[in-house]
Design a protein around this motif. Structure first.
Motif, short mmCIF file in Angstrom:
data_model
loop_
_atom_site.label_atom_id
_atom_site.label_comp_id
_atom_site.label_asym_id
_atom_site.label_seq_id
_atom_site.Cartn_x
_atom_site.Cartn_y
_atom_site.Cartn_z
N THR A 133 0.83 -1.21 0.00
CA THR A 133 0.00 0.00 0.00
C THR A 133 0.86 1.25 0.00
OG1 THR A 133 -1.72 -1.21 1.22
CG2 THR A 133 -1.84 1.20 1.22
N VAL A 134 1.99 1.21 0.73
CA VAL A 134 2.91 2.36 0.73
C VAL A 134 3.45 2.60 -0.67
CG1 VAL A 134 5.15 3.19 1.57
CG2 VAL A 134 3.54 2.13 3.15
N TYR A 135 3.79 1.52 -1.38
CA TYR A 135 4.28 1.69 -2.74
C TYR A 135 3.20 2.27 -3.66
CZ TYR A 135 8.54 -0.93 -1.66
OH TYR A 135 9.74 -1.30 -1.14
N LEU A 136 1.92 1.88 -3.44
CA LEU A 136 0.83 2.46 -4.23
C LEU A 136 0.72 3.96 -3.97
CD1 LEU A 136 -1.98 -0.23 -3.88
CD2 LEU A 136 -0.62 0.31 -5.91
N LEU A 137 0.89 4.37 -2.72
CA LEU A 137 0.82 5.80 -2.40
C LEU A 137 1.97 6.55 -3.06
CD1 LEU A 137 -0.14 5.64 1.39
CD2 LEU A 137 -1.63 6.20 -0.54
N ALA A 174 -5.64 3.49 -5.99
CA ALA A 174 -5.68 2.10 -6.50
C ALA A 174 -6.22 1.12 -5.45
CB ALA A 174 -4.28 1.67 -6.93
N GLU A 175 -6.07 1.43 -4.18
CA GLU A 175 -6.58 0.57 -3.10
C GLU A 175 -7.96 1.08 -2.70
OE1 GLU A 175 -7.73 -1.85 -0.80
OE2 GLU A 175 -5.62 -2.36 -1.13
N PRO A 176 -9.04 0.38 -3.04
CA PRO A 176 -10.40 0.89 -2.77
C PRO A 176 -10.67 1.15 -1.30
CG PRO A 176 -10.46 -0.99 -4.27
CD PRO A 176 -9.06 -0.90 -3.75
N ARG A 177 -10.08 0.36 -0.40
CA ARG A 177 -10.37 0.54 1.02
C ARG A 177 -9.90 1.89 1.53
NH1 ARG A 177 -7.65 -4.25 4.00
NH2 ARG A 177 -8.74 -3.30 5.79
N SER A 191 5.62 2.04 8.23
CA SER A 191 6.00 3.43 7.97
C SER A 191 7.32 3.46 7.21
CB SER A 191 6.17 4.20 9.30
OG SER A 191 4.97 4.12 10.07
N TYR A 192 7.46 4.57 6.37
CA TYR A 192 8.67 4.66 5.55
C TYR A 192 8.92 6.14 5.27
CZ TYR A 192 11.96 3.63 1.79
OH TYR A 192 13.07 3.55 1.01
N ARG A 193 10.20 6.55 5.28
CA ARG A 193 10.58 7.95 4.98
C ARG A 193 11.46 7.94 3.74
NH1 ARG A 193 11.43 12.73 8.25
NH2 ARG A 193 12.90 14.13 7.19
N LEU A 241 5.61 8.34 4.96
CA LEU A 241 4.39 7.62 4.62
C LEU A 241 4.09 6.60 5.72
CD1 LEU A 241 6.28 7.93 1.80
CD2 LEU A 241 4.07 7.20 0.82
N SER A 242 2.87 6.60 6.20
CA SER A 242 2.43 5.70 7.27
C SER A 242 1.08 5.11 6.91
CB SER A 242 2.34 6.47 8.60
OG SER A 242 1.93 5.61 9.64
N VAL A 243 1.00 3.76 6.98
CA VAL A 243 -0.25 3.05 6.67
C VAL A 243 -0.64 2.24 7.89
CG1 VAL A 243 -1.39 1.38 5.17
CG2 VAL A 243 0.32 2.95 4.23
#
Length: 444
Positions: free
Chosen positions: A49-53, A72-75, A134-136, A150-152
């Motif tokens: 999901t982070v990669y999609l963002l 791309a992620e409907p949820r 999470s990823y910076r 980015l935090s999911v």
């Protein structure tokens, strides 16, 4: 003595404890491995999901973050879906949150992450627990570059439910498998221990007199036990038979001497001689039957007995008894030669034979004991006159005028004792010129 638990109960209890420990260990290991696998799977989806963002993120000319209207992620577009995302642009003090966060009170997004490092964790708030990835990254737009965090988040309830369903299924099947294994173990034990029950039933029938011996065929592990039990039963019956025969023979044999004594009462002049003769005869009969009844007989349970010390003790005693004859008394027996027999039987047997040889010897007695092909051979030679009659001296059932003078009942007792060991006694002429007594005993 209070009986303990049965063998079946002991084995079943032991198997149950081992099976319980194994099932518990295996169950906890599988449960832990499944939970780790599911957790890794959830974190992997959060990483995706982070990669999609990142794929949809853009920076405008001023360096502000711009996100597309559709994701791309409907949820992420469905409010309260359980999947939430946040992108923080610290350089502009800007934060983007996915539409799914609408109505969710303060989701615990990670604000600070080490550059280029993925951070996977479980974050908890008053509103619940979340799986967090999470990823910076330093994100380069067309004209600008800006750091993005980015935090999911994903509601942990789904993860807990998946683990709980698997755990319930796992322990249900393990419990059922354990019960089936214990039932199979019980049936196997019942089948495996059935020979013991049959042996016990046969022993009870032997005790009740319904059968004479243990007759069934049993596995190798029990055949030695049943053979030994049969040997004990046979030896006990032989011993009882010997006692009955001795008593019967005494009652029968003493009738004649007593009748002679009663007849001598009417002739006072012959009474002393008759008393002396008949008392001696009765003494011979009693000695023979006592020796015969007391013979232990062959036994496989007796401890191996060293022969040399016994033969030496008998020789030393006879040298004192016949010191006036100056006998040359030799004993040839290996120091380590041992045989399974009762010590009292050996003393009775060799004491009579060696005493007879010393009594008749002129100057030499030789004793030899050797093992020959699994049998024990004992030879006693003397340089006396030898045996004039090799049959009557071995029988107690002969008239006094037929008995060989001087031999008494000793050799007759020895003959019965050797027979109780399933052996053989032979009287021949020996190499010293006199008599030879040869005893051969088979292995017990």
């Amino acid at each position: 003595m209070t009986p303990g638990y049965s063998i079946r109960a002991r084995l079943l209890l032991g198997a149950a404890l081992v099976l319980l420990a194994f099932m518990a260990g295996a169950g906890f290991a599988v449960q832990r491995a499944h939970a780790d696998s599911v957790r890794a799977s959830h974190f992997s989806r959060l990483q995706g999901t982070v990669y999609l963002l990142l794929a949809g993120a853009e920076l405008d000319a001023s360096g502000a973050l711009v996100m597309p209207a559709g994701l791309a992620e409907p949820r992420l577009s469905l409010p309260g879906s359980g999947l939430y995302a946040s992108i923080l642009n610290p350089s502009r003090g800007q934060e983007w949150r996915s539409p799914s966060t609408l109505g969710v009170a303060d989701p615990p997004f990670r604000r600070e992450v080490e550059q280029g490092r993925w951070l996977y964790e479980v974050r908890e708030t008053d509103g619940g627990a979340y799986l967090s990835a999470s990823y910076r990254v330093n994100w380069a737009g067309r004209t600008r570059e800006a750091p993005l965090v980015l935090s999911v988040l994903e509601d942990k309830a789904g993860f807990d439910r998946e683990v709980r369903v698997f755990t319930r299924t796992l322990w249900t099947w393990l419990g059922g498998a354990g019960a089936l294994l214990l039932l199979a173990q019980l049936l196997l034990l019942r089948w495996g221990l059935s020979p013991l029950r049959r042996v016990a039933a046969e022993i009870r029938r032997v005790e009740d007199g319904q059968q004479a011996r243990i007759e069934g065929r049993y596995p190798t592990e029990l055949s030695g036990l049943t053979d030994n039990l049969n040997t004990l039963i046979q030896q006990e019956r032989v011993r009882q038979t010997r006692y009955k025969e001795a008593l019967s023979f005494l009652a029968h044999s003493l009738k004649t001497p007593l009748a002679v004594l009663r007849g001598a009462l009417s002739e006072p002049a012959q009474l002393p001689a008759a008393v002396e003769q008949q008392v001696k005869r009765m003494d011979d009969i009693v000695q023979h039957q006592l020796g015969r009844a007391g013979a232990g007989g062959a036994t496989r349970f007796a401890a191996p007995l060293l022969l040399a010390p016994v033969l030496d003790r008998i020789r030393d005693a006879l040298l004192k008894v016949y010191a006036d004859k100056g006998l040359a008394f030799s004993v040839d027996c290996a120091a380590d030669l041992a045989w399974r027999m009762d010590e009292g039987d050996l003393f009775e047997m060799m004491g009579n034979v060696m005493d007879n040889a010393a009594k008749w010897a002129r100057g030499r007695v030789a004793v030899q004991a050797v093992r020959e092909g699994g049998r024990l051979a004992i030879r006693v030679d003397d340089d006396g006159a030898g045996f004039s009659d090799t049959e009557s001296v071995l029988r107690i059932h002969v008239r006094g005028d037929e008995r060989v003078p001087g031999h008494g009942v000793g050799l007759a007792v020895v003959n019965d004792l050797v027979a109780s060991y399933r052996g053989e006694l032979r009287l021949t002429r020996g190499p010293l010129g006199g008599g030879r007594v040869e005893i051969t005993l088979p292995a017990p």
